[in-house]
Design an enzyme around this catalytic site. Sequence first.
Site, short mmCIF file in Angstrom:
data_model
loop_
_atom_site.label_atom_id
_atom_site.label_comp_id
_atom_site.label_asym_id
_atom_site.label_seq_id
_atom_site.Cartn_x
_atom_site.Cartn_y
_atom_site.Cartn_z
N ARG A 61 0.83 -1.22 0.00
CA ARG A 61 0.00 0.00 0.00
C ARG A 61 0.85 1.27 0.00
NH1 ARG A 61 -5.60 -0.53 1.88
NH2 ARG A 61 -6.26 -2.44 0.86
N ARG A 107 -7.09 11.13 -6.33
CA ARG A 107 -8.30 10.36 -6.02
C ARG A 107 -9.55 11.25 -6.12
NH1 ARG A 107 -12.30 8.21 -4.05
NH2 ARG A 107 -12.40 6.74 -2.32
N ARG A 118 -3.81 6.66 0.81
CA ARG A 118 -4.35 7.87 1.45
C ARG A 118 -3.40 8.60 2.38
NH1 ARG A 118 -9.46 4.54 3.23
NH2 ARG A 118 -7.71 3.10 3.28
N TYR A 136 -14.89 -11.93 0.37
CA TYR A 136 -15.64 -10.69 0.05
C TYR A 136 -16.85 -11.00 -0.82
CZ TYR A 136 -11.77 -8.11 2.09
OH TYR A 136 -10.85 -7.63 2.96
N ASP A 156 -7.03 -3.02 -7.33
CA ASP A 156 -7.52 -3.64 -6.09
C ASP A 156 -7.82 -5.11 -6.37
OD1 ASP A 156 -8.38 -2.80 -3.22
OD2 ASP A 156 -9.88 -4.22 -3.89
O1 CP3 Z 1 -0.03 0.47 -3.30
C1 CP3 Z 1 -0.47 -0.71 -3.34
O2 CP3 Z 1 -0.20 -1.57 -2.48
C2 CP3 Z 1 -1.29 -1.14 -4.56
C3 CP3 Z 1 -2.68 -1.06 -4.50
C4 CP3 Z 1 -3.55 -1.99 -3.64
C5 CP3 Z 1 -4.79 -1.54 -3.10
N1 CP3 Z 1 -5.42 -2.61 -2.53
C6 CP3 Z 1 -5.29 -0.17 -3.17
C7 CP3 Z 1 -6.39 0.27 -2.29
C8 CP3 Z 1 -3.42 -3.34 -3.32
C9 CP3 Z 1 -2.27 -4.29 -3.59
C10 CP3 Z 1 -4.62 -3.73 -2.61
C11 CP3 Z 1 -4.89 -5.09 -2.14
C12 CP3 Z 1 -6.09 -5.37 -1.34
N2 CP3 Z 1 -7.34 -4.81 -1.45
C13 CP3 Z 1 -6.15 -6.39 -0.35
C14 CP3 Z 1 -5.03 -7.34 0.02
C15 CP3 Z 1 -3.97 -6.70 0.82
C16 CP3 Z 1 -4.40 -6.21 2.17
O3 CP3 Z 1 -4.32 -5.00 2.39
O4 CP3 Z 1 -4.78 -7.05 3.01
C17 CP3 Z 1 -7.46 -6.37 0.18
C18 CP3 Z 1 -7.99 -7.27 1.28
C19 CP3 Z 1 -8.20 -5.38 -0.53
C20 CP3 Z 1 -9.65 -5.05 -0.38
C21 CP3 Z 1 -9.87 -3.65 -0.01
N3 CP3 Z 1 -9.59 -2.56 -0.80
C22 CP3 Z 1 -10.43 -3.18 1.20
C23 CP3 Z 1 -10.88 -4.04 2.36
C24 CP3 Z 1 -10.47 -1.78 1.10
C25 CP3 Z 1 -11.09 -0.83 2.09
C26 CP3 Z 1 -10.24 -0.60 3.27
C27 CP3 Z 1 -9.31 0.53 3.03
O5 CP3 Z 1 -8.10 0.38 3.31
O6 CP3 Z 1 -9.82 1.55 2.59
C28 CP3 Z 1 -9.90 -1.41 -0.15
C29 CP3 Z 1 -9.71 -0.03 -0.68
C30 CP3 Z 1 -8.36 0.36 -1.19
N4 CP3 Z 1 -7.54 -0.43 -1.95
C31 CP3 Z 1 -7.73 1.64 -1.02
C32 CP3 Z 1 -6.51 1.58 -1.71
C33 CP3 Z 1 -5.50 2.69 -1.89
C34 CP3 Z 1 -8.34 2.83 -0.29
C35 CP3 Z 1 -9.46 3.37 -1.11
C36 CP3 Z 1 -9.58 4.86 -1.17
O7 CP3 Z 1 -8.72 5.56 -1.72
O8 CP3 Z 1 -10.63 5.34 -0.71
#
Ligand code: CP3
Length: 346
Positions: free
Chosen positions: A26, A39, A30, A152, A76
Amino acid sequence: MPKASKPFLRALAGETLTPPPFWLMRQAGRYLPEYRATRAEAGSFLDLCYNPGFATEVTLQPLRRYGFDAAILFSDILVVPDALGQQVAFKEGEGPVLTPIRSAMDLDGLDVSGLHDHLAPVYQTMANLSAAIPATTALIGFAGAPWTVATYMIEGHGSKDFAAAKGMMFGQPELFARLMALLIQATGDYLIRQIDHGAEAIQIFDTWAGALPEDQFERWVIGPTRSLVERIHTERPGVPVIGFPRQAGILYQRFVSETKVDGVSLDPSVPLDWAAAELQTRCTVQGNLDPLLVVAGGEAMDAGIDRVLSVLGKGPFIFNLGHGIVPPTPPENVARLAARVKGWTG
Ligand code: CP3
């Protein structure tokens, strides 16, 4: 620079480098003001994922600040269910919301026929990145592991106990197996296409691997990962795969020996000496600083970094966190972390 000389790929091939290559899960997100600005311009989170211009930009943002050895495609894990035809949305402050898959009829509504058309913008982002990243930086593609994505899809949102997903696994095993077969197929197709658009390594995120007892872990974490690794190694030889069976405890050991991953990403709970003795002797390890130490910063963070480096830095290693950077992380703490890892002399 030829692929073979990128530090991240050398470490994955088994070399011990001092200092080790590093990137952070990540790393785009944010905690960075420039991410929040892009974003806001893009609209919704999925609009950002499916806009190659914006998705390329947010992938590159953390590289400009910190000089990571790898870039990870901005997308994602839930774009796969979206591309299979399930309704997926990201609600502000709530996380992902999906129309849950609970019956054979729900599952009948999903199929792989539109996968690549739907994901074309993601492939375009990968191609853009392949041309745009610095010469020494490696490009990582990724997907969620079938079990984690299935949680999910079945629950319809994040969960703490996975009651619905395990309910289907234990109570409707044929339906669950059909869903998993669909995900193994779609995930493999998706990863191969990412490689064809420039991904030089793949990471498979199994965030909820630790929720399963050993026999289900064997069948639904090790099994699907092994078939994805086998497919990538056969169809695109030379592209390494990192597995992340988060919170798998001592099952990390079986995961590594039975899936044939090239690297394994460790969550913060994995003891360093145990990982060096039991895992690093079999593959490259990656991790595992607690992300909350980067929120705290200062000497507590420095001590955590040094401890990880001093134990795992003696073998094939990629420095990373044990899970993703969290939004309250001060960007200056990430800069301090980057300087400390880059300055490590063994
Ligand atoms: O920079 C990176 O690592 C690449 C991008 C990336 C994202 N999600 C962007 C993201 C990667 C590799 C993921 C993987 C992901 N997504 C996982 C597996 C890794 C982990 O963190 O356990 C999972 C379980 C998800 C599912 C997911 N996506 C959830 C549960 C959420 C909401 C929770 C949160 O952190 O907001 C997301 C949203 C998400 N994915 C965001 C980002 C940058 C935030 C969204 C936003 O900008 O509002």
